[in-house]
Design a protein around this motif. Sequence first.
Motif, PDB file in Angstrom:
ATOM      1  N   ARG A 188       0.889  -1.221  -0.252  1.00 11.78           N
ATOM      2  CA  ARG A 188      -0.059  -0.056   0.078  1.00 11.78           C
ATOM      3  C   ARG A 188       0.821   1.143   0.033  1.00 11.78           C
ATOM      4  O   ARG A 188       1.685   1.338   0.822  1.00 11.78           O
ATOM      5  N   TYR A 189       0.796   1.957  -1.068  1.00 12.90           N
ATOM      6  CA  TYR A 189       1.683   3.351  -1.074  1.00 12.90           C
ATOM      7  C   TYR A 189       0.602   4.332  -0.797  1.00 12.90           C
ATOM      8  O   TYR A 189      -0.448   4.467  -1.288  1.00 12.90           O
ATOM      9  N   ILE A 190       1.361   5.442  -0.006  1.00 10.60           N
ATOM     10  CA  ILE A 190       0.546   6.707   0.139  1.00 10.60           C
ATOM     11  C   ILE A 190       1.348   7.815  -0.519  1.00 10.60           C
ATOM     12  O   ILE A 190       2.462   8.047   0.033  1.00 10.60           O
ATOM     13  N   THR A 214       4.269   2.489  -8.739  1.00  9.68           N
ATOM     14  CA  THR A 214       3.355   2.149  -7.188  1.00  9.68           C
ATOM     15  C   THR A 214       1.983   2.764  -7.277  1.00  9.68           C
ATOM     16  O   THR A 214       1.732   3.804  -8.205  1.00  9.68           O
ATOM     17  N   ARG A 215       1.153   1.901  -6.762  1.00  8.13           N
ATOM     18  CA  ARG A 215      -0.425   2.041  -6.881  1.00  8.13           C
ATOM     19  C   ARG A 215      -0.845   2.556  -5.566  1.00  8.13           C
ATOM     20  O   ARG A 215      -0.354   2.141  -4.426  1.00  8.13           O
ATOM     21  N   SER A 216      -1.780   3.560  -5.491  1.00 10.42           N
ATOM     22  CA  SER A 216      -2.530   3.963  -4.051  1.00 10.42           C
ATOM     23  C   SER A 216      -3.837   4.173  -4.110  1.00 10.42           C
ATOM     24  O   SER A 216      -4.456   4.478  -5.113  1.00 10.42           O
ATOM     25  N   ARG A 217      -4.494   3.505  -3.055  1.00  9.97           N
ATOM     26  CA  ARG A 217      -5.905   4.137  -2.822  1.00  9.97           C
ATOM     27  C   ARG A 217      -6.287   5.222  -2.248  1.00  9.97           C
ATOM     28  O   ARG A 217      -7.045   5.866  -2.128  1.00  9.97           O
ATOM     29  N   TYR A 218      -5.038   5.881  -1.655  1.00  8.01           N
ATOM     30  CA  TYR A 218      -5.184   7.282  -1.072  1.00  8.01           C
ATOM     31  C   TYR A 218      -4.017   8.241  -1.278  1.00  8.01           C
ATOM     32  O   TYR A 218      -2.830   7.887  -1.321  1.00  8.01           O
ATOM     33  N   GLN A 219      -4.373   9.148  -1.776  1.00 11.20           N
ATOM     34  CA  GLN A 219      -3.623  10.403  -1.847  1.00 11.20           C
ATOM     35  C   GLN A 219      -4.141  11.409  -1.313  1.00 11.20           C
ATOM     36  O   GLN A 219      -5.301  11.774  -1.216  1.00 11.20           O
ATOM     37  N   GLY A 235       0.234   2.582   5.332  1.00 14.48           N
ATOM     38  CA  GLY A 235       0.776   2.262   4.198  1.00 14.48           C
ATOM     39  C   GLY A 235       2.309   2.768   4.248  1.00 14.48           C
ATOM     40  O   GLY A 235       2.790   3.106   5.225  1.00 14.48           O
ATOM     41  N   GLY A 237       5.605   4.912   2.003  1.00 14.47           N
ATOM     42  CA  GLY A 237       5.735   6.133   1.073  1.00 14.47           C
ATOM     43  C   GLY A 237       7.033   6.755   1.038  1.00 14.47           C
ATOM     44  O   GLY A 237       7.984   6.250   1.819  1.00 14.47           O
TER      45      GLY A 237
END
Length: 305
Positions: A188-190, A214-219, A235, A237
Amino acid sequence: MDQIKACRSFVRAVELGSLSAVAREQRSTQPTVSKIIAALEKELGVRLLERSTTSLTPTEQGRRFYARAKRVLEEFSEAVSDARGLTERPAGLLRVNAPLGLGQLRLNALVLEFLALYPEIEVELILNDRFVDLVEDGVDVALRLAGSLPPNMIARKIASAERYLVAAPAYLQRHPEILTPDDLAAHRYIGFARPANGEVTTLSGPEGTLEIVTRSRYQVNSSMAIRESFLKGAGLGICPSWLVHDLLESGQLQRILPAWSTPGQEASLLYPSRRYQSLRATVFMQFLTERIPLLPGFSAPSFRR
């Protein structure tokens, strides 16, 4: 009529597009500013501004007068500075803009120290994570971190910060071990307000330079929110060392793949013009130039402009 004061009010009205904004900046009232500009128009015998309930725009004569008046004010300020010479004392209001996270964690304490050194200076510190227009917003000095710098501003690089891959121990315990950069794709990447479909991260290390998607559900567009997210184990980052230096030292966060590095972050001071700077702005920039590289997570840049 004080023509210099009237010209200043008119110039700022054109730049801000609002008499109310000029009044707030000058700590006056909108009717007072309106009367000053009306008196200037009467003395010149021309209409300088077109006013409506929703807008304020210069007339053709107003645009031409604005260009000349702005140059005259710069020359006048420079002449005043030269005349005062070494007898001038740093005093007056200084408007400073800086990123929110850096302001809260580091810059606020420095400004308080600066105020103790210069008791006749007042500082209005404006913290946000957007690029403000220094002229339009009446900002004397801005501190910028990375990113592209406005071409119409003067920039001076004053410090550098490394950027690390980090995560909380609790997160690392719950997820697969990270031994190589390729392992990052499964985590999980932030990120800082980055595209939801992913980001290419460049890492340099023992095997050369790699690009990792990298992919993220949260930015989120707040460094403080990213810092909190790391602490909560949401996550991993990449973040600048000044943001997490204390958390790494206390063990609340850990570096990931310490043999690999990412491009660093530069801190620069921005100001509107080389022609004239108030003494209060000059001493403040010199203060930050000396002190920011000494802050945790920062170092002196390889060169300065």
